[in-house]
Structures are given as C-alpha cells and as structure tokens.
Design a protein around this motif. Structure first.
Motif, mmCIF file in Angstrom:
data_model
loop_
_atom_site.group_PDB
_atom_site.id
_atom_site.type_symbol
_atom_site.label_atom_id
_atom_site.label_comp_id
_atom_site.label_asym_id
_atom_site.label_seq_id
_atom_site.Cartn_x
_atom_site.Cartn_y
_atom_site.Cartn_z
ATOM 1 N N ALA A 1 0.816 -1.212 0.000
ATOM 2 C CA ALA A 1 0.000 0.000 0.000
ATOM 3 C C ALA A 1 0.851 1.264 0.000
ATOM 4 N N ILE A 2 1.834 1.351 0.906
ATOM 5 C CA ILE A 2 2.670 2.553 0.997
ATOM 6 C C ILE A 2 3.499 2.718 -0.272
ATOM 7 N N LEU B 1 2.154 6.247 -7.191
ATOM 8 C CA LEU B 1 1.032 6.997 -7.762
ATOM 9 C C LEU B 1 1.266 8.496 -7.695
ATOM 10 N N LYS B 2 1.964 8.977 -6.673
ATOM 11 C CA LYS B 2 2.236 10.410 -6.545
ATOM 12 C C LYS B 2 3.106 10.927 -7.683
ATOM 13 N N TRP C 1 -10.208 0.372 -2.997
ATOM 14 C CA TRP C 1 -8.961 0.913 -3.517
ATOM 15 C C TRP C 1 -9.110 1.622 -4.855
ATOM 16 N N ARG D 1 -8.297 5.302 -4.349
ATOM 17 C CA ARG D 1 -6.899 5.542 -4.008
ATOM 18 C C ARG D 1 -5.958 5.206 -5.165
ATOM 19 N N GLN E 1 1.285 3.988 -3.100
ATOM 20 C CA GLN E 1 0.976 5.401 -2.937
ATOM 21 C C GLN E 1 2.152 6.273 -3.363
ATOM 22 N N SER E 2 3.353 5.827 -3.064
ATOM 23 C CA SER E 2 4.549 6.567 -3.459
ATOM 24 C C SER E 2 4.693 6.607 -4.972
#
Length: 463
Positions: A154-155, A161-162, A187, A190, A158-159
C-alpha cells in the motif's frame, strides 16, 4: 478473443478506467497489453518518456508478462519493454537480475515505451533517480490487483502513484472471486480510477437445466483426498510416481516445507523430476527452477509456495496438488488456476485430514465444485479403513508384533483396491537421523508449519 478480452479491450481503448475480474487462465494479460500497445502506436513518446507502467506482485509474474509484451511489441515494431524487478546481482547481466544502475543505463541508451516491474524496484527508480519521465504516461496497470493492494504494497503504491499524472487510464485486473471484491472497491479511488467500469466475467455450468455460477474454469476438475496426517507424504509420493510423465505443481504451506520435502522426495523418488520454488530462494535459482520445469518435456513436478499461485502460465499442467490447504481460502482458486488454462482441461487435488474435512463444504459455499478422488488413483484411501477413535491423528491401525514389544510397529497404508502403498515415513526418519542438513531442514519445516497452521484464516477448521 476470449470473453474478458472482448469486454475489456473496447472500453480501455475508449479511455475508460476498468476494474476486471475473471477466472484464471481467461486471457487477462492480453486484455490489457493490446490496448497499451495500441496507445503506444497512436502516440509518439520521446526517448526518456514512458507511455505505460505495468505492476505485478511477483518477479515471476512480471517476467512472464514481459515475455508476452516483448513478443507483441516485436510484431508491432515497437521497442522492447523494460523489465524492472528486484533480486539483483551486480555480477549478473540478465535483465531480470541486474542492478538498478544497469536498468537506468538501458533506459538512457535505448528508451522504452512500456515499463513492467514489481512495486519495490519501480518505486526505487522513480523516487531516487530522475531518469524516467512519466509525465506523459497513458496507462497504469495493476495486475493481480488484490495482492498488490493487500500484501503490504500500500505505501509503496501510494509513493508510485504520486509520481504519475492524474490524467491517465488505470486498469485493475484480478482473478479474485466476487465474495472478496470489497477490498478492490475500496482501492479504486486511491488507485486513481475515475468512474471505473466493473467487468466481471463469470463462469456458469448447466446442471439439471439450471445455470450455476462457479469460481473455477469448467474445464478444471477439482478433487479432494481425506487421509491421516502421517500418511499424507506417502500418498503424495505414490501420486507423483503414478503421474511422473505429467506436469504436476505441488503447493506447500511454507518455504521451509518446500526445502525439506523437496530434498527428501528427490532422494526417495529418484525417477521423478522435482524442482523447488519459493520466495526465499535467490532470484537466479528461482529462474533456473522455473526454466527446467517449463522445458521438461517428460513431465516434472514443481514443489512451491503461493509465490507460484498468481498469474504464472505454464503450458500443459495436468495436475495441481495442494499438499497443504492455503492460509487464505481465496488462494485456492488462484492455485488451481495454474491448470486448465486457455480452455485446456486439467485437474486439481486437495489433501485434507479428517478434522479438516469441513473445508470442502466451505469451498463449495464459495462456488468451487469438488468431488472425492476417483478410486482408480492408487493413492486413494481404502474406503473401509478402520480408524482408532482415540488417535488424534486419525491414523489407520498398526500391526504390532506381540512376541517382541520393543520392535517398531509397522503401519499399513491401504489403497482403495485393497493393495498397499509404501510407507516412506521410516525412510524420511532415517534421512533425518543420518544427515544433519536434513535434520535442520526438518526442524525448520516443522516449526514454520505449526506457525503457519496457527495463522489459518479458517481457524475454526484448521486448529
């Protein structure tokens, strides 16, 4: 064109975000690769720009996807995709094991429109280096999305996707059954999906003129075998001997179990080709094991953990044997999906003890059809087996020699036709007592098995 491809490709080409669910072996890989290649052909990217990013949860799956994508790109006269996976070795020149610096150098020299990799390596490159330009990225694909979103990525995701543009097409692809689909829906936001189209390609069977949905392909026949715990290994050995000319994948619960059983079976079954595969093996050994298993034209057995349960496509796998039931019952569908792919027929076998027999009913509730192993199989237990009521393991009665009480008891492992199969337990014991390496591997296997068994999701059955 398969049903999942017919449903997905037009929507993806029409710039729709999609979340796709379909049974294993239904052609999901081409369902996202064809639109990706089409988008690359339509738009010319600069040398250091990436047009598509495909993320896979395991290195083996990423390599497999890369092989398919490379063949498709060659046919369309596009640059070969860049494979970004971990398990690097500074002395290796293979794309699947080379260090990050080699990946960056390859991208700078050649330029690649499509990136295929695992989350850890992709994040490492995007966050620490400014070589790859993702500002014009058109497609983001999360293959086996439920694993990517639920197994600690997950983390990392997210990194990643940014660092990707928001104006892109995103696709989530999974073989998870609809009963566990809630996690994917959580999800979609997100992961950057905007009003995604949900595509659920279900499998139905016509039984007694009624249509029944099922979680596995109709060309796959699922069997189960119930026997005492201390007979499982002997019955597995008999099964592998009888099917030595067929391709068989055997799933174990832990990496240590794969090491121990793999070494033991190689000694006890010299005529059977056995290859181990698990997540703690170095990358080069994992690749060599898969290569030997794929190329073995005379059959062969792959002894593995759930690292091989998702997405791996090996042609002509005749049997998938689950020596240990998976911790998560959702993985049953993914494990058996290694057989009966692309419309071919296949079989699966699940080993259970008598105390675990309720697992069959649980799977049937999850729309997985199962039936007892046919009596024609030599490893099938004797129907009228006499069971000691006070024996916790449910073992068959043992013959004892009353004239010599100190002599070890001899166990009878009977087949359904009344014959007997060899009890290899004493031979395994001899290996452990005579070889320290076997002793250490056996100790680790036992410890890891108890820990993993304790963490079963279905603890009301596996206890």
């Amino acid at each position: 064109m398969t049903p999942v491809q017919a449903a997905t490709i037009p929507l993806f080409l029409a710039s729709k975000d999609v979340a796709v669910q379909a049974v294993t072996g239904s052609g999901k890989t081409l369902a996202f690769l064809i639109p990706v290649v089409e988008a690359i052909l339509r738009k010319k990217f600069k040398k250091h720009q990436a047009g598509a990013l495909i993320l896979s949860p395991t290195r083996e799956l990423a390599q497999q996807t890369h092989a398919v994508a490379a063949a498709l790109c060659r046919h369309c006269q596009l640059k070969e995709p860049l494979l970004l996976v971990g398990g690097s070795s500074a002395s290796s020149s293979l794309a699947s094991t080379r260090p990050v610096t080699a990946d960056l150098q390859a991208f700078q020299e050649t330029g690649h429109d499509i990136l295929i990799g695992t989350p850890g390596r992709v994040e490492d490159i995007l966050t620490k280096y400014s070589v790859i330009d993702t500002s014009e990225l058109e497609y983001l694909i999360l293959d086996e999305a439920d694993v990517l979103l639920n197994l600690g990525f997950a983390i990392t995701l997210q990194s990643i996707l940014k660092r990707l543009p928001k104006m892109r097409r995103t696709g989530l692809f999974s073989a998870t059954t609809s009963s566990t689909n809630a996690s994917l829906k959580e999800w979609t936001g997100r992961a950057g999906l905007r009003n995604p189209v949900w595509i659920d390609v279900a499998v139905t069977t016509n039984v007694a003129e009624t249509r029944t949905a099922q979680a596995t392909p109709t060309s796959l026949t699922n069997y189960f075998l119930v026997c005492p715990l201390d007979e499982k290994l002997s019955r597995l050995a008999a099964f592998l001997q009888d099917h030595s000319t067929e391709k068989v994948i055997v799933f174990c619960l832990t990496c240590a179990c794969v090491d121990f059983y793999g070494n033991a079976l190689k000694v006890l079954l010299p005529t059977v080709s056995i290859e181990p595969l698990h997540g703690k093996m170095v990358q080069k050994r994992r690749e060599k094991s898969m290569e030997r298993f794929r190329s073995d034209a005379e059959g062969g057995t792959l002894l593995c953990t759930d690292v091989a349960a998702r997405g791996l496509d090996v042609s002509n796998v005749n049997w998938v044997v689950q020596f240990d039931a998976p911790q998560d019952p959702a993985f049953y569908v993914h494990r058996v999906g290694r057989s009966a792919r692309a419309g071919k027929s296949g079989n699966s076998l699940l080993f259970l003890t008598r105390k675990e027999e309720a697992y069959v009913d649980l799977l049937k509730m999850r729309k997985v059809p199962l039936s007892p192993l046919p009596s024609s199989e030599r490893c099938c237990p004797f129907i009228y087996e006499n069971v000691e009521e006070g024996n916790d393991k449910g073992a068959t009665k043992r013959k004892t020699d009353k004239s010599n009480e100190e002599e070890p008891t001899k166990r009878t492992i009977r087949c359904n036709d009344g014959s007997e199969i060899e009890d290899i337990f004493p031979k395994v014991k001899e290996l452990v007592l005579s070889d320290r390496d076997f002793l250490e591997k056996g100790t680790k296997a036992f410890t890891s098995y108890i820990r993993a068994y304790k963490e079963h999701h279905c603890s009301f059955i596996f206890r």
